[in-house]
Design a protein around this motif. Sequence first.
Motif, PDB file in Angstrom:
ATOM      1  N   PHE A 130       0.834  -1.196   0.000  1.00 30.47           N
ATOM      2  CA  PHE A 130       0.000   0.000   0.000  1.00 30.47           C
ATOM      3  C   PHE A 130       0.871   1.251   0.000  1.00 30.47           C
ATOM      4  CE2 PHE A 130      -2.637  -3.315   1.737  1.00 30.47           C
ATOM      5  CZ  PHE A 130      -3.900  -3.057   1.234  1.00 30.47           C
ATOM      6  N   ARG A 185      -7.044   8.194   1.402  1.00 34.09           N
ATOM      7  CA  ARG A 185      -7.159   6.909   2.097  1.00 34.09           C
ATOM      8  C   ARG A 185      -6.367   6.864   3.395  1.00 34.09           C
ATOM      9  NH1 ARG A 185      -6.407   5.380  -3.423  1.00 34.09           N
ATOM     10  NH2 ARG A 185      -8.330   4.601  -4.353  1.00 34.09           N
ATOM     11  N   GLN A 210      -3.714   1.509   6.138  1.00 38.81           N
ATOM     12  CA  GLN A 210      -4.438   0.757   5.116  1.00 38.81           C
ATOM     13  C   GLN A 210      -4.055  -0.720   5.168  1.00 38.81           C
ATOM     14  OE1 GLN A 210      -4.575   2.579   1.088  1.00 38.81           O
ATOM     15  NE2 GLN A 210      -3.345   4.201   1.970  1.00 38.81           N
ATOM     16  N   TYR A 239      -6.389  -4.138   5.875  1.00 42.71           N
ATOM     17  CA  TYR A 239      -6.435  -5.284   4.974  1.00 42.71           C
ATOM     18  C   TYR A 239      -5.991  -6.561   5.690  1.00 42.71           C
ATOM     19  CZ  TYR A 239      -5.570  -8.253   0.946  1.00 42.71           C
ATOM     20  OH  TYR A 239      -5.577  -9.295   0.062  1.00 42.71           O
ATOM     21  N   ASN A 255       3.902  -1.426   5.488  1.00 42.76           N
ATOM     22  CA  ASN A 255       2.813  -1.210   4.531  1.00 42.76           C
ATOM     23  C   ASN A 255       2.644  -2.349   3.533  1.00 42.76           C
ATOM     24  OD1 ASN A 255       5.416  -0.111   3.608  1.00 42.76           O
ATOM     25  ND2 ASN A 255       4.347   0.405   1.730  1.00 42.76           N
ATOM     26  N   SER A 266      -1.361   6.385  -3.822  1.00 43.11           N
ATOM     27  CA  SER A 266      -1.872   5.037  -4.055  1.00 43.11           C
ATOM     28  C   SER A 266      -2.853   5.025  -5.202  1.00 43.11           C
ATOM     29  CB  SER A 266      -2.553   4.526  -2.788  1.00 43.11           C
ATOM     30  OG  SER A 266      -3.165   3.309  -3.028  1.00 43.11           O
ATOM     31  N   GLY A 323      -7.363   0.572  -3.610  1.00 39.04           N
ATOM     32  CA  GLY A 323      -8.023   0.614  -2.314  1.00 39.04           C
ATOM     33  C   GLY A 323      -7.497  -0.464  -1.427  1.00 39.04           C
ATOM     34  N   SER A 324      -8.020  -0.511  -0.215  1.00 39.38           N
ATOM     35  CA  SER A 324      -7.529  -1.452   0.768  1.00 39.38           C
ATOM     36  C   SER A 324      -7.958  -2.875   0.495  1.00 39.38           C
ATOM     37  CB  SER A 324      -8.024  -1.037   2.157  1.00 39.38           C
ATOM     38  OG  SER A 324      -9.426  -1.056   2.193  1.00 39.38           O
TER      39      SER A 324
END
Length: 274
Positions: free
Chosen positions: A112, A118, A124, A128, A182, A241, A244-245
């Motif tokens: 990420f 976001r 993030q 996830y 991340n 980014s 999305g997650s």
Amino acid sequence: MLITAACSSDSGDSQDKGGAGAQQTPSGTTSKQPSASASPTVQAAAYRKLPEPCHVLAKNTLSDLVPKGASSGKEGTSDDTATRSSCSWSSLDNNGVKGSQFRWLNVSLLRFDSDADRGAADKQAHAYFTQQVGDAQSVSGAKNTKAQPVAGTGTEATLVRYDLKKKEGAFKQQTIVARVENVVVTLDYNGAGLAGEKTPSSDDLSKAAQKAVKEVVAAVTAANGQGSGGSSSTKPSTSPSKQGSKTASKSPSAAASKSASAEASPSKSAAKKS
């Protein structure tokens, strides 16, 4: 009188030209007041790239986990390997009339980037990570589901193990989800005894999977210019980014067959492509 009027007129013009929002500079020119403060920023991502997915495990490790398929790594499709990648291996050890031992291994990597909308990349990734653990715990038909933390593996890691009965045999599934800053690593490993072979030990499979996921985490940190561990001293990424997650490559899902090319993945620990 005419001279006085002219001087008064010039003074008024100077005030009008400057305007209410202008300030006088030493040279006589005017400059505008500073504008409002800049947009808020988020903490930059610690890791900027991913390792090659089919090279995150040592040859000896693969020989232990998938003895008949150590060199059969198949890289998953991805339109952006810097943020999303995967590799899978399968092994079918045919013991003739005694049956066969089947093993299947899959490693998925998802990175990420920080984004103003976001949020921070590690936040993030944590969201996830939580989603992946929940998915692994809610597989349809799973029995004896257990979850436990895995120490010394990245920033956080959880092992989910369960039994899954299929027509080919009784499968022992191990799913480990690990986060290192991340980046989220999802390792799926399962085994089964087919056609009369004994069912493998879930404890043995779990130990092998935990050893493997530590290697994958070390490969992530090494790809970003660090040794094994999970520290975040690399230069941060500033690129926004694009996913999305819920972005990830989907793990293949198939049952073992009686042929030597069988693959199986009863886990639901895959996410939607962005």
